[in-house]
Each structure stands twice: as C-alpha cells, then as structure tokens.
Write a protein that holds these residues in place. Structure first.
Motif, mmCIF file in Angstrom:
data_model
loop_
_atom_site.group_PDB
_atom_site.id
_atom_site.type_symbol
_atom_site.label_atom_id
_atom_site.label_comp_id
_atom_site.label_asym_id
_atom_site.label_seq_id
_atom_site.Cartn_x
_atom_site.Cartn_y
_atom_site.Cartn_z
ATOM 1 N N MET A 88 0.848 -1.188 0.000
ATOM 2 C CA MET A 88 0.000 0.000 0.000
ATOM 3 C C MET A 88 0.884 1.240 0.000
ATOM 4 O O MET A 88 1.773 1.397 0.831
ATOM 5 N N GLU B 194 0.027 -3.991 9.893
ATOM 6 C CA GLU B 194 -0.499 -4.967 8.947
ATOM 7 C C GLU B 194 -0.903 -6.225 9.691
ATOM 8 O O GLU B 194 -0.733 -6.318 10.914
ATOM 9 N N SER C 206 -5.892 3.033 4.414
ATOM 10 C CA SER C 206 -6.041 1.625 4.786
ATOM 11 C C SER C 206 -6.397 0.795 3.568
ATOM 12 O O SER C 206 -6.824 1.334 2.538
ATOM 13 N N ASN C 207 -6.231 -0.527 3.731
ATOM 14 C CA ASN C 207 -6.573 -1.459 2.663
ATOM 15 C C ASN C 207 -7.113 -2.739 3.287
ATOM 16 O O ASN C 207 -6.378 -3.460 3.968
ATOM 17 N N ASP C 208 -8.429 -2.990 3.098
ATOM 18 C CA ASP C 208 -9.061 -4.193 3.651
ATOM 19 C C ASP C 208 -8.689 -4.397 5.112
ATOM 20 O O ASP C 208 -8.313 -5.486 5.548
ATOM 21 N N ASN D 32 -11.831 1.936 8.377
ATOM 22 C CA ASN D 32 -11.243 2.725 7.301
ATOM 23 C C ASN D 32 -11.348 4.194 7.661
ATOM 24 O O ASN D 32 -11.947 4.571 8.681
ATOM 25 N N GLY E 182 -5.458 -7.073 6.317
ATOM 26 C CA GLY E 182 -5.137 -5.827 5.644
ATOM 27 C C GLY E 182 -4.019 -5.049 6.314
ATOM 28 O O GLY E 182 -3.243 -5.582 7.112
ATOM 29 N N GLN F 131 -1.526 -2.087 -8.057
ATOM 30 C CA GLN F 131 -2.438 -2.917 -7.267
ATOM 31 C C GLN F 131 -3.642 -2.082 -6.829
ATOM 32 O O GLN F 131 -3.497 -1.003 -6.269
ATOM 33 N N HIS G 31 -6.583 -3.795 -5.389
ATOM 34 C CA HIS G 31 -7.318 -4.495 -4.338
ATOM 35 C C HIS G 31 -6.548 -5.750 -3.938
ATOM 36 O O HIS G 31 -5.784 -6.296 -4.753
ATOM 37 N N GLU G 32 -6.717 -6.154 -2.696
ATOM 38 C CA GLU G 32 -6.081 -7.400 -2.258
ATOM 39 C C GLU G 32 -6.935 -8.089 -1.214
ATOM 40 O O GLU G 32 -7.683 -7.460 -0.461
ATOM 41 N N HIS H 77 -4.617 -11.096 -5.283
ATOM 42 C CA HIS H 77 -4.237 -9.715 -5.584
ATOM 43 C C HIS H 77 -4.843 -9.304 -6.917
ATOM 44 O O HIS H 77 -4.895 -10.110 -7.857
#
Length: 833
Positions: free
Chosen positions: A1, A128, A142-144, A162, A178, A377, A379-380, A392
C-alpha cells in the motif's frame, strides 16, 4: 500500500518536541516506586524484624556496642538484600527492553522500525496483519483493514475500519487483516488501554510449582521459628528468671531456624540464568521463572518451516496444468511461464516471505518483459481460509485487469472449474512433489465483470494454472539438535501445515524419530480427547495443521502430564504458544503477536539454542537444590548449638548470641546465592530424563542426606565444645572452638556439596572463579575474629593455640568428609546398573 509522497511523518526535532509535550509510549512503573517496593519487601522479611528486635533489646540493656553492631548488621543485611533484588530486577528489566515489540513508523519520509515505547503523538504508524496496535490514533490510509478489539470490548469478531467509517483504532487491538497507516493521537497511559488499567504489568504471572514449594517451606519454617522462640523463652526464663536474656536466646534460636537465603537464592538464580541465556545463547526469556520450567520440558512441538528447515526457499519445480508438464527449474530452466507470472502477481509487491522472494527473483530472471511497473495494485485479499489462499488484483493504465491467486492446492482446486478427474491428476502431482519433501502451492487466475469486488476471495471462480514446488532444506545442525533432545529424554513432535508426504520426507532426511504415522489437522479435530491423548503419546508427525488443531494437540499433551514447549512464528500460532507451558517465538521471522504471546524468543531462529536453554534450566535447578541442601545442612548445627546446651543443662548455655548468628548468615547468604549460582553444569545432566514438575525441590533421600550432614556437623561442634568444657576451659574458649569449628565446617561443606555424585577430587577442577574469593573471605573472617582484640570483644572469643586450631580443623573435616565415602558407593551402584 502506497502513501502520498507529501506525507513524510515527523522529523527528529518534532519527535523530541512531541515526546516532551505528550510523553513516551511507556506504561512502566517509575523507578522511585520500584525502590520503595523493594525496600518494603526487605523490611517485611522475618529476619529483618528479628534483627530490629535484637537491636532494640541490646540498646535497652545499655549494651551500646552490641546495639550498634546489630544496627550495622541490619544495614548490611538490608543492603545486600536490596542489591541482590535490584541485580535480579535489572537483569529482568534488560530482558524486557530487548524483548519489547517493534513497530514501523514513517519518519523523515522513510518507513523505519522502532520499539513501541518510542512512538510519540503525531507519529504515522504502519500496521499490517498480525501486528498489535501500539498506540491510539486514527486511520489516514487503509486497505481491507479489520481489527479484533476483544481486549477492550470482549467481542472477538473482526471489526472493519477505514478512514471514512470507524477510523479510530486503539492500543492493544489485533490487526486481523489488511494494512493501514495510523496518525497517533495518544500514547502510554493516555491511551484507552492505559486508562482502563490493562497494562500487562497488572497481569499476575502464575507461580511455578517450585516457587510455590519454596514459599510454603519458608512459611512453615517461620511458624517453626515462632514456636521455637516461645519454647526457648519459656524454658530459659523458668531456669534463670531473666526475661530479657531469655528473649535474646529465643531470638537467636529463631534467627538460626529461618532459611531466608532460599527465596533470595531462588530469585537470583532465575534472573541471572535468564540473563545468561540472552548473553550466551541468543534467547530472550520474558519471565525468569520460565528458566525453571525449561529444565522440566518433556515435549517440544516444533514448527517445520524455519525451525527444522532453513526457510530459504528455492523454486525447484513448476507444474503447468495446461501442458500437463512438470518443469525442473534448476536443471531445465524456464522462460515466460504463465504459472510463475501469476504466482508473482499474487505475491506481495515488496515480498518478505521467502517463497515470495524466490518467486519474484525467478520471474525477474526468466521473463523477457517485466510488466511489474506497468500495473498498479487496486485491491487485495489477505491470506485466509482453510487451507489458506490469497488474491491480488492489478490494473494497467489501459484498464487491463489481472486477478491472480495462490495458496494451498486444495483451496485452489475447491474453487476451480476443473472436472473431478482432472483435479485428481493435479492431486497426484501434488503428492509426488510432497513425497520429495517439497512445499507446494497452487496458482490460478480469475475474471470478474461486476462493478464491485466480492466480499470474500472465495467467491472468485478460479481458472487453475498449475503448481509451484519449493525446496526448503533442513538446517545443518537439526539432526544434532534432535539427537541432543532425544538423549535428554525429550520427545520432539513436528507440526506443519505441509502435506503428510512432505513431513515424512523431511523426517527421513533428518533422522526424526517417528512411527511412520502422520496425523492431520482434520483428523485431530474429529477425534475425541481420550483418543487423541493416546495418539499423541506415540505419534510425532502432524501435517496440514491449523490453529485449532495445534491448540488441541497441546491440550492433549498437557492432559497427559507433559511439560510442553511450542515453537511458532505466525499470528495463528498465538493460541498454541499461549497454551503451551513454554511458548517459543522466532525472533527474525516471528510476528509481533507471536513474540508478545511467547515465553521465550529465539533471536536467531536456531532451535539448537534450545538445547542450551534446557541445559541451563536443568543446571539452575540442580544448583538451586545444592544451595538448598547446603542451607538446610548449615542451619541445623546453628539451631542445635543454641538449643541443645539449654535442654541438656550444660553449665554454659549462651554459646551463640544474635551477633554470632547474623555474621554466620552473612557468610552463608553469599555462599549459596553466589557460589552455587555460578557452578557449571555437571556431566550427564543432559543424559537424564526431565524432572517431573510434581516433584519436591528436595527428594526424601536428598533431605535425609542434608539432615545427616547437619547432624554430623552439630555433633562435631558440640562434641569439641563439650570436650573443652570438661577440661575446665573458660566460656570464651568454649565458644571459640565451637564457632571456629562451625566456620571451617561451613568451608568444607561448601566444597563437598558442589556435586551430588562426584568426588571433591573431580569438583575441585570445576571452573568457578567465585569459589576461591568466598573461601578467602571466610578464612579472612576467621583470622580477624580470633587474632584481633576488638573482634574478641565483639564476639566474646579468645585466641587459640596451634593444637586447638588443628583440632578444630580436624573435627570440621571429619564432620563433613564422610559424605565422600557415601558418594563413592553411590557411584559404584550407578555404574553397576
């Protein structure tokens, strides 16, 4: 990220300013409070109270000299106790600082790793999956991202977070999936974690069996001392009608009974042992009492990857499903392979996992057109499921989409669109690779036409592409490590997420003891506990294991009465590490959660150091028993020299006063806490079975031996005193020969008790630089009290002539050396078995 380039985090000056303004992220007790806590513990000790009482009585009798001597003794004894306590606590504090968790923060535009206590308000912290949040703050990217907030709320389900919805995060919560960048808003005691009193310091560590036994023994002896005090006071007062002198005699007897050296020796042994493990063996012990438990370990459950193997992955084979071809990458080479390409896309952009590093490196070498910089990238889906997989999703400037996934072959096949007959062909190939000791991953790709990505990666239809098989060679010293454990009577069990065939192949390579049976995680969960308890007695290989199965195996072993050590490195190992008697985390590749949960941390991930740790645990236990046997043996003559003349109606009964006893204590304390703590490990220690945790710290035979030694010394001291009393010697001479004989008996006892089986001819060669120092101090003390007039007046002693000196030394030697004859016959009996 990625984070926008204009966000660079704090600089060094801002860090200092914020630390001054808001404090550090520290929840430790202040040093001044630590000092007062130690002081309170010292002054509440029974021995301290007896010394103060003796001091008051001397001053009240007008015996100013004796009163000041006792006052000096109080200061000296208290100073030694405080020094030893701080020495132990400093060792523990050093371990805590080294074992403190680390966190990634953005400073000066760079992501760096610091200890959690160094976080300040306004720091940008990166967390993470598997991390424990170290400070309160709000999400900025943030990511997931989801958290387990059960430590605060009691609810264990994941909570999605988030920037737009629920941006607040709190210290102590666990990152379930995430990643996120968090702007810190509160640190230390100002966090929610600190305000509601959830500091780890408030969690009371359960006492070990030995701690409980020692505490119980000391408490029992306090009661015995109290009763003896009352008896002596009563008997002496009945005979003399002198209440003050009777109380002094009672205090002398009570002081001779109290074994206050034992708890001091115990804490010193444990703390310094833990510190030595760090200094010499790269092992961080979170709590000193775990050192004792190490010596009793009966089973070690070892994770295969990184513990038994090197965790240096090499991609050896790629199976292309489309071509039904297994490619030997090492010997045949590879070029522009689709399986490898999608394996790369499903890996982290900046890989840290050895398998993903190997994938990226091979992709870079084998591709004719590296497309990694063309795609971004978007989305994961983190590693999840049972068996686990990850997905991914990438997009190019021309809106070309790549959906790549990899994971356990079963997971990939479960979601694939292949017919069952073709799935079976893939499974056969998986088993062939596994039988070669290889780790196997499935690779696939997918398409998605809807506008919104699915909630769960398992909703993607997978086009199965093939397999990747990795070689992870065993560590060079693992066979030697295993053999050392086996010789020490410790069972080793391999627990791995790999296939049974892989576990069996690795076991054969390293001479791992097994019965050709492998138990899988699914089989473990299906078994009832009585059946599993029987199975774990013989089975040493466990494959396709997952957290619930690991935990159940640990519980079954514990119910069988085993003392279990468990190695782990991942987030999912947390429950098993916590459930084991000794949780062992890997220092290099272990997650912060695993390190926080574990009792020990192997800083270099080398299981061989655990053999040294077990040896250290056994050595400490053995040396502590020697110290306790010494304490029991030397307290008996002090007690009997005070009590028996009174009961036998000797003409001279006040042989020892509190002054004599306290100076004997000053010699005995360092002897047991310093000399025996530094003794080396005895031969054969790692060739015997572990000690059962239910065993008492002294066996019946050892206790009888200690009592016998004490009685022989008592007989020698009182015998020589009685002899001189019948020659019409004055009281000072009688006291002198008894006192000097006891001091020399103490020296000989120290030397003869350095081993429970070996002769002094052997133990005299043990390397312990503190032995001559303590002996020289003891001899110097003997010389001073007999040769200097001011010492004569303090101890009411007289000088001895040469013949008297020889007689005292000879009696002391005979009173202690008989144990050598006993050990000679003991060694003969052991050799004949």
């Amino acid at each position: 990220m990625q984070i926008p380039e204009h966000i660079t985090g704090l600089n060094e000056n801002e860090v200092l300013e914020n630390r001054l303004a808001f404090g550090s992220n520290n929840m430790e007790v202040k040093e001044d409070r630590v000092f007062w806590n130690v002081l309170r513990e010292v002054v509440s000790e029974p021995m301290f109270i007896l010394l103060v009482a003796s001091c008051i009585i001397y001053f009240s009798l007008g015996q100013i000299k004796e009163g000041f001597i006792m006052l000096g003794s109080i200061l000296l004894v208290s100073g030694i106790s405080i020094y030893q306590e701080f020495r132990s606590r400093n060792a523990i504090l050093s371990l805590k600082k080294i074992s403190a968790p680390h966190v990634k923060v953005l400073r000066n535009g760079k992501l760096i790793s610091i200890q959690t206590e160094e976080i300040v308000v306004n720091d940008i912290v990166y967390v993470e999956e598997g991390d424990v949040v170290s400070a309160d703050g709000k999400i900025i990217f943030s990511n997931d991202f989801s958290l387990n907030e059960s430590i605060l709320t009691g609810e264990s389900f994941p909570v999605e977070k988030n920037k737009e919805s629920h941006p607040e995060v709190f210290r102590g919560t666990l990152v379930v999936s995430g990643s996120a960048y968090i702007a810190t808003e509160a640190v230390g005691l100002a966090t929610m974690f600190g305000k509601i009193g959830l500091s780890l310091q408030q969690v009371e560590v359960e006492k070990t069996p030995l701690q409980k036994q020692i505490k119980s023994f000391v408490q029992y002896m306090v009661w015995v001392g109290g009763i003896a005090f009352l008896v002596i006071v009563g008997v002496n007062y009945f005979k003399t009608s002198d209440l003050i002198q009777s109380i002094l005699q009672g205090l002398t007897l009570a002081m001779s009974i109290l074994p206050e050296e034992i708890p001091v020796a115990f804490s010193t042994f444990q703390a310094l042992g833990a510190f030595r493990l760090l200094r010499n063996n790269h092992i961080i012990v979170k709590q000193p009492q775990y050192v004792e438990t190490l010596g009793s370990a009966t089973v070690i459950c070892a994770d295969k990857t990184g513990t038994i193997t090197q965790n240096k992955m090499r991609l050896d084979f790629i199976f292309s499903f489309k071509n039904n071809q297994s490619i030997d990458v090492i010997n045949e080479g590879i070029k522009d392979n689709e399986v490898l390409t999608y394996g790369m896309w499903s890996s982290e952009i900046n890989p840290f996992d050895p398998m993903e590093i190997a994938i990226h490196e091979l992709y870079k070498k084998s591709t004719t057109q590296d497309e990694r910089h063309f795609f971004k990238q978007v989305h994961e889906y983190p590693l999840g499921g049972k068996p686990p997989m990850m997905t991914h999703i990438f997009s190019s400037p021309t809106n070309e989409m790549i959906i790549a996934m990899k994971g356990g072959p079963e997971a990939m096949l479960l979601q694939s669109i292949l017919p069952e007959s073709e799935k079976e062909l893939v499974r056969e190939q998986v088993h062939q690779y596994a039988a070669m000791g290889l780790r196997v991953l499935g690779v696939g790709k997918s398409k998605w036409s809807e506008n919104k990505w699915p909630e769960n990666q398992h909703e993607f239809p997978i086009e199965f592409l093939g397999l990747m098989a990795f070689q992870d060679p065993p560590k060079d010293n693992i066979t030697q490590t295993l053999q050392t454990f086996y010789k020490a009577g410790i069972d080793v069990k391999m627990i791995t997420g790999d296939y049974p065939e892989t576990a069996m192949a690795i076991a054969k390579q390293i001479s791992f003891a097994h019965d050709n049976e492998v138990l899988t995680g699914d089989e473990v969960l299906k078994m009832d506990m009585p059946t599993l308890r029987e199975k774990v007695k013989t089975i040493t290989l466990f494959a396709r294991m997952f957290p619930e199965a690991k935990l159940k195996v640990i519980q079954a072993l514990k119910e069988n009465g085993e003392v279990v050590a468990m190695t782990g490195d991942g987030v999912n190992d947390g429950p098993a590490l916590k459930a084991a008697h000794i949780g062992i985390a890997m220092g290099k590749r272990g997650s912060e959660l695993a390190k926080a949960t574990a009792a020990l941390i192997l800083t270099d991930d080398d299981l061989w150091n655990m053999t040294d740790a077990v040896a250290m645990g056994r050595k400490i236990y053995d040396n502590l028993k020697k110290a306790i046997q010494y304490i029991v043996s030397i307290h008996i003559p002090i007690f009997l020299i005070v009590a028996l003349p009174l009961f036998f109606k000797w003409d001279f009964t006040t042989i020892f006063t509190p002054i004599h006893v306290i100076f004997l204590e000053l010699i005995m304390g360092p002897t047991c806490s310093i000399v025996y703590e530094n003794e080396p490990i005895e031969p054969g220690t790692m060739l015997r079975k572990p000690l059962k945790t239910t065993a008492t710290f002294l066996s019946f035979r050892q206790l009888i031996m200690s009592i016998a030694q004490g009685l022989f010394i008592s007989a020698g001291c009182l015998g020589i005193g009685y002899y001189f009393m019948n020659t019409d010697a004055n009281n000072e001479l009688i006291r002198s020969v008894i006192f000097i004989t006891l001091l020399f008996s103490n020296i000989f006892l120290t030397l003869f008790n350095r081993s429970t089986t070996q002769s002094i001819i052997h133990t005299i060669r043990y390397k312990n630089r503190l032995v001559p120092i303590v002996l020289i101090i003891s001899l110097a003390f003997i010389f001073i009290v007999t040769k200097f007039p001011f010492a004569h007046s303090i101890f009411n002693l007289s000088d001895l002539n040469l013949n008297q000196w020889i007689l005292c030394i000879l009696v002391a030697f005979v009173s202690t050396s008989w144990v050598e004859i006993h050990r000679f016959f003991l060694r003969r009996r052991l050799r004949s078995r």
